[in-house]
Structure formats: C-alpha cells, structure tokens
Design a protein around this motif. Structure first.
Motif, mmCIF file in Angstrom:
data_model
loop_
_atom_site.group_PDB
_atom_site.id
_atom_site.type_symbol
_atom_site.label_atom_id
_atom_site.label_comp_id
_atom_site.label_asym_id
_atom_site.label_seq_id
_atom_site.Cartn_x
_atom_site.Cartn_y
_atom_site.Cartn_z
ATOM 1 N N SER A 245 0.896 -1.300 -0.195
ATOM 2 C CA SER A 245 0.088 0.098 0.230
ATOM 3 C C SER A 245 0.945 1.377 -0.007
ATOM 4 O O SER A 245 0.272 2.281 -0.289
ATOM 5 C CB SER A 245 -0.826 0.151 1.073
ATOM 6 N N ARG B 193 -0.619 4.338 1.940
ATOM 7 C CA ARG B 193 -1.916 4.725 1.651
ATOM 8 C C ARG B 193 -2.913 4.155 2.193
ATOM 9 O O ARG B 193 -3.000 3.091 2.899
ATOM 10 C CB ARG B 193 -2.078 4.786 0.022
ATOM 11 N N PHE B 194 -4.262 4.793 2.322
ATOM 12 C CA PHE B 194 -5.554 4.216 3.069
ATOM 13 C C PHE B 194 -5.321 4.244 4.218
ATOM 14 O O PHE B 194 -6.336 3.978 5.107
ATOM 15 C CB PHE B 194 -5.686 2.665 2.515
ATOM 16 N N VAL C 25 -5.239 -3.397 5.104
ATOM 17 C CA VAL C 25 -5.849 -3.952 4.079
ATOM 18 C C VAL C 25 -4.663 -5.318 4.124
ATOM 19 O O VAL C 25 -3.784 -5.535 4.345
ATOM 20 C CB VAL C 25 -5.307 -3.282 2.553
ATOM 21 N N ASP D 297 -1.207 -5.899 2.866
ATOM 22 C CA ASP D 297 -0.083 -5.308 3.652
ATOM 23 C C ASP D 297 0.089 -6.472 4.823
ATOM 24 O O ASP D 297 1.048 -6.869 5.267
ATOM 25 C CB ASP D 297 -0.469 -4.267 4.352
ATOM 26 N N LEU E 16 0.335 -1.506 -4.731
ATOM 27 C CA LEU E 16 -0.869 -1.099 -4.711
ATOM 28 C C LEU E 16 -1.204 0.458 -5.326
ATOM 29 O O LEU E 16 -0.188 1.225 -4.949
ATOM 30 C CB LEU E 16 -1.687 -0.976 -3.650
ATOM 31 N N GLU F 245 -3.132 4.037 -6.058
ATOM 32 C CA GLU F 245 -3.931 4.624 -5.201
ATOM 33 C C GLU F 245 -5.114 4.633 -5.432
ATOM 34 O O GLU F 245 -5.885 4.825 -4.613
ATOM 35 C CB GLU F 245 -3.206 6.216 -5.242
ATOM 36 N N LYS G 211 -11.447 -0.050 -3.181
ATOM 37 C CA LYS G 211 -10.331 -0.224 -2.433
ATOM 38 C C LYS G 211 -10.101 -1.877 -2.156
ATOM 39 O O LYS G 211 -11.165 -2.609 -2.225
ATOM 40 C CB LYS G 211 -10.536 0.718 -0.963
#
Length: 278
Positions: free
Chosen positions: A23, A26-27, A84, A87, A133, A135, A149
């Motif tokens: 990731s 991110r997120f 996520v 990860d 991943l 964005e 997502k």
C-alpha cells in the motif's frame, strides 16, 4: 513494579528486517499506521508469548492471534484489523523471516506423480518480488465511475470464519438422515456464503462518482449495488479479485526428484500453517 531501569534492557529484541508495504502507507491515518518517512517498517522477531498465541486455533480463526502478533512485532501498526489484507500478508512473511531466518521450508504435491515435494522459500526474495498497490482503482459503469479499495483485514477474517463454519456444517451432512433436512442445510450454507461474498464486494466499494458528485454514503452505495445490473457487480468482483492478488509473489519453482519434473506451484502463507509448522 520496580521503578528502577531494567539492567536486562540491553538484551531486549531489536528489529531484524525493514520492509515496505504494497500500500505504501496509503489508505491509512496515523491512528492506524505510523508510516515512517523511509517507507520501511521495522520488523521485530516473535517472542515466546507470540509463538504460543499463534498455536491457539480459536485465536487464529477469529484473527486475534494475527492482530496480537503484528502489534507485538510491528509496533508502528496501531490498528491491525484496519490494514488492507495485502499489507498483512507481507507483514506475516516478514515476521516469519525476522524470527526464523530467510529460508522457510515449504512443500507441495507434484502434478505428475503426486508425490510430496519439499523446497525452501526465501523471505527476502518473496518480499523483493512484491507488487505495489495503486492509489486508485476504478470500475466504469456507464455514466458512473466506481472507486474500489482493497479488502481490509477484518473483512478477510469475517470471510474466513464464515467459510470455516460453512465447512463444518457441510461435514455434518452425513449425520443427517433425512434428505430434505440435508438439502435445507446445504441451501442455508449456500445462501450464507453468497451473502458474505456480496458483503465483501459492497465493503470494497469506496465511492461512486456521478458527474461532479461523489457518493460515499454506505447506505446509498449498498442500495445501488442491490439494484444495479449484474454486469456491474461482476465487474466489481473481478476488479476486487485482481487487487487482492497484489503483493508478494506466492509461487515458486519446485523440482520433483522422482519424476525429474520442474514445475511452479503456489506457496501458502496462511498463518494457521505458516507459523504453527515452524
């Protein structure tokens, strides 16, 4: 508790690996993950307590064992179940490598002679093959643009529990004498798994863009998915499936000595087997 400094503190565990995440951080907000500027998370080896937790079947099933393990070995992670799943896969492999070294014994079945073939997988090599991943992932649907997502780990846990319960229920079919009762149990299981899979698809939709308007209300999104054409749902499911494959390479080359065949096979990084087999 003593207020004196522990004279043994110099012998406490220290990070053995530093890894990036698919990731890229991110997120996440800082209350979920404290992502360092270097982009690499320090990975500590497991403690004796961690190893005992990973041998608890109930804790493995409900995700608590993995949550406690990652909290212990990756202190930068504040809320494991909000990560996520891509990860989480990488962190589990990194923890295994930090604890037991780079080489991990794995096995599979030869597709020709059906013999069990053993091999050695490299943690560092697996991590080096990691894909990142993006964005944003979108699924076009006419005038709409649906943003997708990756699954969060808590969604993966819910799916795993549902699958386990379904398997146990189906295994009990042999003990049910009446065929109609068997059919009812089978249908109930089928509907539960269908509902779970559908919920995962709904959870994966982050927003729906309609012109200049962006819809993020969860009730509105679910109502739309309840009433849209099947082709839209199928496109979302296909995209979600592809997203969840992103991360470390889960295949390796094996060589069967019996039939002298070389073949590629998937490696299971399922924590139930991945840690308890060590």
């Amino acid at each position: 508790m003593s207020n004196q400094p522990n004279p043994l503190s110099g012998h406490f565990r220290s990070p053995k690996l530093y890894v990036k995440l698919p990731s890229g951080g991110r997120f996440y907000t800082p209350d979920i993950l404290d992502y360092p500027e270097s982009g690499e998370l320090p990975i500590f080896p497991m403690t004796a307590k961690d190893e005992l937790i990973m041998k608890n079947p109930d804790a493995l099933l409900n995700g608590e064992a993995v949550s406690q393990l990652i909290s212990s070995c990756v202190p930068n992670v504040k809320q494991v179940k909000q990560l996520v799943s891509n990860d989480v896969d990488v962190l589990l492999v990194a923890i295994q490598g930090s604890t037991h070294g780079d080489n991990i014994e794995v096995s599979t079945e030869c597709p020709i002679c059906k013999e069990v073939v053993n091999g050695v997988a490299s943690v560092e090599a697996a991590i080096e093959t990691m894909d990142l991943l993006e964005e944003l992932y979108t699924v076009p649907a006419g005038e709409l643009e649906i943003e997708i997502k990756p699954f969060r780990y808590d969604s993966t846990v819910r799916a795993g529990i549902a699958s386990f319960q379904s398997t146990r229920s189906l295994q009990a079919l042999a003990d049910i004498p009446d065929d109609m009762d068997k059919l009812k149990v089978f249908n109930d299981n089928f509907m539960r798994m269908a509902d779970m899979n559908y919920s995962l698809i709904v959870d994966a939709v982050y927003s729906i863009k309609m012109g200049d308007e962006v819809i993020t209300d969860r009730d509105h999104i679910r109502e739309f998915l309840d009433n849209c054409e099947a082709s839209i749902g199928n496109a979302i499911e296909k995209q979600v499936t592809e997203i969840n494959k992103i991360g470390i390479n889960k295949t390796m080359q094996f060589e069967c000595e019996k039939c002298d065949d070389t073949f590629e096979a998937p490696i299971s990084f399922d924590p139930v087997n991945f840690f308890t087999a060590s």
